[in-house]
Design a protein around this motif. Structure first.
Motif, PDB file in Angstrom:
ATOM      1  N   GLU A   8     107.008  89.211  12.014  1.00 18.10           N
ATOM      2  CA  GLU A   8     107.578  89.199  13.362  1.00 18.10           C
ATOM      3  C   GLU A   8     108.122  90.569  13.772  1.00 18.10           C
ATOM      4  N   GLU A   9     108.823  91.225  12.836  1.00 16.75           N
ATOM      5  CA  GLU A   9     109.328  92.577  13.122  1.00 16.75           C
ATOM      6  C   GLU A   9     108.170  93.534  13.380  1.00 16.75           C
ATOM      7  N   ALA A  10     107.111  93.399  12.559  1.00 16.64           N
ATOM      8  CA  ALA A  10     105.943  94.274  12.722  1.00 16.64           C
ATOM      9  C   ALA A  10     105.298  94.057  14.096  1.00 16.64           C
ATOM     10  N   ARG A  11     105.173  92.784  14.467  1.00 22.57           N
ATOM     11  CA  ARG A  11     104.552  92.465  15.764  1.00 22.57           C
ATOM     12  C   ARG A  11     105.379  93.035  16.914  1.00 22.57           C
ATOM     13  N   GLN A  12     106.699  92.889  16.797  1.00 26.91           N
ATOM     14  CA  GLN A  12     107.576  93.401  17.861  1.00 26.91           C
ATOM     15  C   GLN A  12     107.460  94.921  17.981  1.00 26.91           C
ATOM     16  N   LYS A  13     107.372  95.600  16.848  1.00 28.41           N
ATOM     17  CA  LYS A  13     107.232  97.057  16.865  1.00 28.41           C
ATOM     18  C   LYS A  13     105.907  97.454  17.504  1.00 28.41           C
ATOM     19  N   LYS A  14     104.875  96.657  17.267  1.00 29.61           N
ATOM     20  CA  LYS A  14     103.571  96.941  17.890  1.00 29.61           C
ATOM     21  C   LYS A  14     103.703  96.851  19.408  1.00 29.61           C
ATOM     22  N   GLU A  15     104.419  95.819  19.870  1.00 26.73           N
ATOM     23  CA  GLU A  15     104.616  95.640  21.312  1.00 26.73           C
ATOM     24  C   GLU A  15     105.414  96.803  21.917  1.00 26.73           C
ATOM     25  N   GLU A  16     106.260  97.424  21.054  1.00 20.38           N
ATOM     26  CA  GLU A  16     107.036  98.578  21.515  1.00 20.38           C
ATOM     27  C   GLU A  16     106.203  99.860  21.524  1.00 20.38           C
ATOM     28  N   GLY A  17     104.951  99.781  21.050  1.00 14.76           N
ATOM     29  CA  GLY A  17     104.062 100.929  21.126  1.00 14.76           C
ATOM     30  C   GLY A  17     103.813 101.675  19.828  1.00 14.76           C
ATOM     31  N   TYR A  18     104.396 101.187  18.748  1.00  9.06           N
ATOM     32  CA  TYR A  18     104.202 101.868  17.449  1.00  9.06           C
ATOM     33  C   TYR A  18     102.810 101.603  16.873  1.00  9.06           C
ATOM     34  N   THR A  19     102.342 102.523  16.052  1.00 10.56           N
ATOM     35  CA  THR A  19     101.190 102.266  15.191  1.00 10.56           C
ATOM     36  C   THR A  19     101.705 101.450  14.014  1.00 10.56           C
ATOM     37  N   VAL A  20     101.033 100.348  13.710  1.00  9.58           N
ATOM     38  CA  VAL A  20     101.547  99.412  12.699  1.00  9.58           C
ATOM     39  C   VAL A  20     100.540  99.194  11.577  1.00  9.58           C
ATOM     40  N   ALA A  21     101.012  99.374  10.330  1.00 17.74           N
ATOM     41  CA  ALA A  21     100.229  99.012   9.140  1.00 17.74           C
ATOM     42  C   ALA A  21     100.782  97.703   8.613  1.00 17.74           C
ATOM     43  N   SER A  22      99.965  96.683   8.568  1.00 12.30           N
ATOM     44  CA  SER A  22     100.502  95.379   8.166  1.00 12.30           C
ATOM     45  C   SER A  22      99.431  94.458   7.603  1.00 12.30           C
ATOM     46  N   GLU A  23      99.717  93.923   6.440  1.00 14.91           N
ATOM     47  CA  GLU A  23      98.851  92.952   5.787  1.00 14.91           C
ATOM     48  C   GLU A  23      99.698  91.779   5.343  1.00 14.91           C
ATOM     49  N   ARG A  24      99.080  90.633   5.209  1.00 14.45           N
ATOM     50  CA  ARG A  24      99.677  89.535   4.469  1.00 14.45           C
ATOM     51  C   ARG A  24      98.581  88.928   3.600  1.00 14.45           C
ATOM     52  N   ASP A  25      98.888  88.796   2.311  1.00 11.70           N
ATOM     53  CA  ASP A  25      97.920  88.276   1.352  1.00 11.70           C
ATOM     54  C   ASP A  25      96.606  89.036   1.399  1.00 11.70           C
ATOM     55  N   GLY A  26      96.683  90.322   1.653  1.00  6.12           N
ATOM     56  CA  GLY A  26      95.495  91.157   1.576  1.00  6.12           C
ATOM     57  C   GLY A  26      94.665  91.215   2.845  1.00  6.12           C
TER      58      GLY A  26
END
Lengths: 256, 256
Positions: free
Chosen positions: B66-84
């Motif tokens: 959720e934090e990662a998604r919110q940061k994406k909405e704020e315009g950040y480049t996001v690196a994010s995986e879950r379970d590969g």
């Protein structure tokens, strides 16, 4: 060739082997199907193995001083220390040297140990709870190889921290179980403990001096038992937990 | 000879070195005076070191999707995986190969990692929180030898279980710190990690194949980075945590 026609030994799935390095992560390894081997080399499980080798009838492990005191009032012989000092009501302390034949033969002994008792109770949901140490290594390995269950080697450690001597003992057992071809493992703690044992076994007594517990015992003059606790196969008896007490059995394939 | 007349370097008390093998026992090692080095070789801290080597400006570690998604909405480049698996809103996954110059140079990147972020936050009360891996080993060792504080090498591990690759990396650092003569240790996990490193260093890539995490990554086709993550001194940068983000510094005594 059809799978059904393979000989049983080829057909059989290998059993899983794991090592738990501290009680703090026991829940990550817990499984009702496990045979759990509790290992507390300095000194609880070494003392328990010694007591059975010297003819004790049963040992009642208790966690608190109050339980130990109450058992003393009920007439039991009680081994109990706190911070390295024999408690005033106790008959003797927790060193394996205290569990000599003249003191324990044919008796029921109450043994007060914080870490060891806690681990035994934590594992009591398991298929079987055994007591392991260097002193009964071959008997224990022989027994486990004959069983058909996953095995968890449970290092009692010291106040939840990692303990070198318990880990090395787990590694010695792991080496035998994996060499039997009946166990396999995907547990990093098995790899680490086996590798540490591969270093330690060249001179186990020398290696045991590295353990932090050596320093703790030495500061209280209790380190005289370290060499004794690091000898292999003092006994062929395997203590096990059943209904609040420890009894022992021998493994037919091993001798003293 | 009076103590006061000894040269300062002989008079100075050695600093304590400890290794914490799993976050589950971090509280046993925690101390506000510590410099804490968080180690998550496969893959969080290797990826963070790679990103700084490739010019990232800062990294914001977050724990939840959720934090990662919110940061994406704020315009950040996001690196994010879950379970590969790369999350649908993310720009790329968590492999160090994703943090290439064309993707990260001069950018602020949000990096979602459960274990790594948790450990960084757990240690944030400490004097300093640094990011360690094989990739910045010499720079990190050089920096720590120049400081005047106890050091805790904190293995992020995998879901609180013991992790071989993090422990071996801690052992590589411990060897350098103890060899400097400025550190001492009464921690069994330092002895164990150093001894494991003494085995592993003969062929680190071969040894890394023993790690259970190799199997977990391989099952998802994510094990292509293992050799990369086990190379020494890819960078002389030392990422550190400050006010919710990771920045980096170089140690003057080391070069790339």
């Amino acid at each position: 060739m059809l799978l059904e026609s393979l000989p049983t030994f080829m057909n059989k799935k290998k059993r899983q082997l794991e090592v738990c390095l501290t009680p703090a992560i026991y829940d990550k390894h817990a499984n009702n199907e496990n045979i759990v081997v509790v290992i507390d080399v300095l000194r609880a499980t070494s003392s328990i193995c010694t007591a059975f080798a010297n003819g004790v009838r049963q040992i009642i492990p208790v966690a608190t001083v109050e339980e130990a005191r109450q058992k003393k009032e009920e007439g039991y012989t009680v081994a109990s220390e706190r911070d390295g000092y024999v408690l005033d009501f106790a008959d003797f302390g927790n060193s394996p040297f205290n569990f000599s034949g003249d003191k324990v033969k044919d008796k029921d002994i109450v043994y007060s140990t914080t870490n060891g008792t806690r681990c035994i109770h934590m594992a009591s949901h398991s298929k079987e709870v055994l007591i392991g140490s260097f002193l009964n290594l071959s008997a224990l390995a022989g027994y486990l190889i004959e069983q058909d269950a996953p095995v968890l080697l449970f290092c009692a450690s010291w106040k939840d921290r990692f303990s070198l001597e318990d880990t090395v003992c787990a590694g010695a057992l792991a080496e035998r179980l994996l060499a039997s071809g009946k166990y396999e493992s995907i547990c990093d703690a098995v790899t680490a403990s086996s590798d540490l044992w591969s270093i330690a076994k060249c001179d186990l007594n020398q290696y045991s001096l590295k353990a932090a517990q050596k320093g703790r015992l030495a500061s209280k003059g209790l380190d005289d038992c370290i060499e004794f606790c690091h000898q292999l196969d003092f006994t062929d008896l395997i203590p096990y937990y059943s209904d609040g007490r420890l009894l022992s059995k021998a493994n037919g394939t091993n001798k003293k």
